[in-house]
Write an enzyme that holds these catalytic residues in place. Structure first.
Site, PDB file in Angstrom:
ATOM      1  CB  SER A 118     -53.543 -34.085  26.913  1.00  0.00           C
ATOM      2  OG  SER A 118     -54.766 -33.539  25.541  1.00  0.00           O
TER       3      SER A 118
ATOM      4  CG  ASP B  94     -54.264 -30.211  24.978  1.00  0.00           C
ATOM      5  OD1 ASP B  94     -55.391 -30.211  24.954  1.00  0.00           O
ATOM      6  OD2 ASP B  94     -53.577 -30.762  23.988  1.00  0.00           O
TER       7      ASP B  94
END
Ligand code: GLA
Length: 390
Positions: free
Chosen positions: A124, A170
């Site tokens: 991420s 995320d």
């Protein structure tokens, strides 16, 4: 790079003092592909951060530079594009666009990005850049949004500006993570709970170094298959709005109504949601063997039912078995390459990393990157970048 060094580079480029913000990458412990099905996830933030330094400009321009790329982007706030162009700067520009739409972006800015989160590893890095940029812009414009609102705004950047139909996991964990904890998120209500990770545990992340080009198309196809499952199941059970609402009994009782591949996707999601809740209970009571077993089951399900693993991820997971101090592991993130996450005893972690790397290399001839992590805090303003008197 240390925040003080980022600040120094910023002064070198722009000749003024910046404010600094940073947001972390993440690893998902369990609950994969459940976020866009209104389900449960349990990620933790890891100690690799993206730093964003910012200062105001009076001329209405945004100037965006990165320590990781040679080019600079310059754009007038009045001429922001509606869509990204496939560059790293999209994640900063997309945030500017969304904030401007909400009336939260009035001033031009100088921006310097320094990213430590490995790019393209499924940890991420893009969410970290979006979240740190959002906090930086908000501070510059003296506006605030709650952290869940920031997470939603950054998800919108992905969905609308970048064109990736990702869920909220995320961005949410990059905003709200707490050191020493995993974060259990209900992706429908956005209620969350922090679950302590025992101090004796390390999260060992093993990068297969494989990035499959298929991943975006396959990701979107999985979403469509889940939507198809909801459409078919809701004919029989009108109360079903998302796979989150489907019980095991309903799923098994409706098997004949679903094409085989749709059934497999649904079976993964329904069981994975149950596993996340079981995993929360296991972690909360310190049952690390139980947690590890659920991670193994999650991996098998992602491999056989959801079909988002790949040979290298499976090899990496197999390579961990029977190493000292290992409780369990699985692929993490969207799949088709990227990393596995392993629950390992802190004392055994360095040897574990060495041995798994050797085993993986022996079978693939690839040298994997290894990261031994503890969980860290989410997005923050960095005060220590202020220069110290000499
Ligand atoms: C990617 C997406 C997340 C989530 C995972 C799979 O990381 O960004 O929203 O869907 O895949 O769990």
């Amino acid at each position: 790079m240390h925040p003080a060094q980022v600040a120094q580079r910023f002064r070198d480029y722009f000749g003024v003092e910046p404010k600094l913000f940073s947001a972390p990458g993440r690893v998902n412990l369990i609950g994969e592909h459940t976020d866009y099905n209104d389900g449960f996830v349990m990620p933790a933030a890891i100690g690799y951060r993206t730093h964003v330094a910012i200062s105001p400009r009076a001329d209405g321009q945004l100037i965006i530079r990165s320590q990781q790329a040679p080019e600079a982007f310059e754009i007038d706030l009045e001429r922001l594009p509606a869509r990204g162009v496939g560059q790293w700067s999209d994640y900063v520009l997309g945030v500017a666009v969304m904030l401007k739409q909400r009336g939260c972006l009035l001033h031009g800015a100088n921006i310097l990005v320094d990213g430590e989160v490995p790019i393209g590893a499924g940890l991420s890095s893009s969410a970290a850049l979006e979240v740190a940029s959002a906090l930086a812009f908000l501070s510059l414009n003296e506006t605030s949004l709650s952290l869940p609102e920031i997470a939603k705004l950054c998800q919108k950047v992905e969905n609308v500006f970048v064109g990736a139909r990702v869920g909220i996991m995320d961005q949410f964990v990059s905003c709200l993570a707490k050191a020493g904890h995993a974060l259990l998120l209900d992706c429908r209500s956005l209620e969350w709970r922090l679950v302590p990770i025992p101090g004796s545990v390390r999260l060992v992340i093993c990068n297969t170094m494989v990035k499959h080009a298929l991943s975006t198309g396959e990701y979107n196809r999985r979403r469509e298959q889940c939507d198809e499952g909801v459409r078919l199941l809701s004919k029989k059970y009108p109360e079903i709005r998302a796979l989150r609402d489907v019980s095991l009994e309903q799923l098994e009782g409706s098997r004949s109504l679903l094409p085989k591949v749709v059934y497999k996707r649904c079976a993964h999601i329904v069981r994975e949601n149950l596993r996340v809740l079981e995993a929360e209970a296991a972690l909360a009571t310190g049952d690390l063997n139980g947690f590890g077993e659920l991670m193994r089951q999650s991996h098998q399900s992602l491999r056989d039912l959801y079909e988002v693993s790949c040979e290298e991820l499976d090899l990496m997971v197999e390579s961990a078995e029977r190493l000292p101090g290992y409780w369990g592991g699985r692929m993490t993130g969207g799949g088709f390459g990227g990393c596995t996450v392993n629950l390992v005893n802190a004392e055994s972690a360095p040897a574990f990393a060495e041995q798994i790397a050797a085993r993986y290399h022996a079978r693939t001839k690839i040298h994997p990157d290894l990261y031994i992590c503890s969980s860290v805090d989410g997005v923050q303003a960095e005060m220590d970048a202020v220069p110290q008197p000499r």
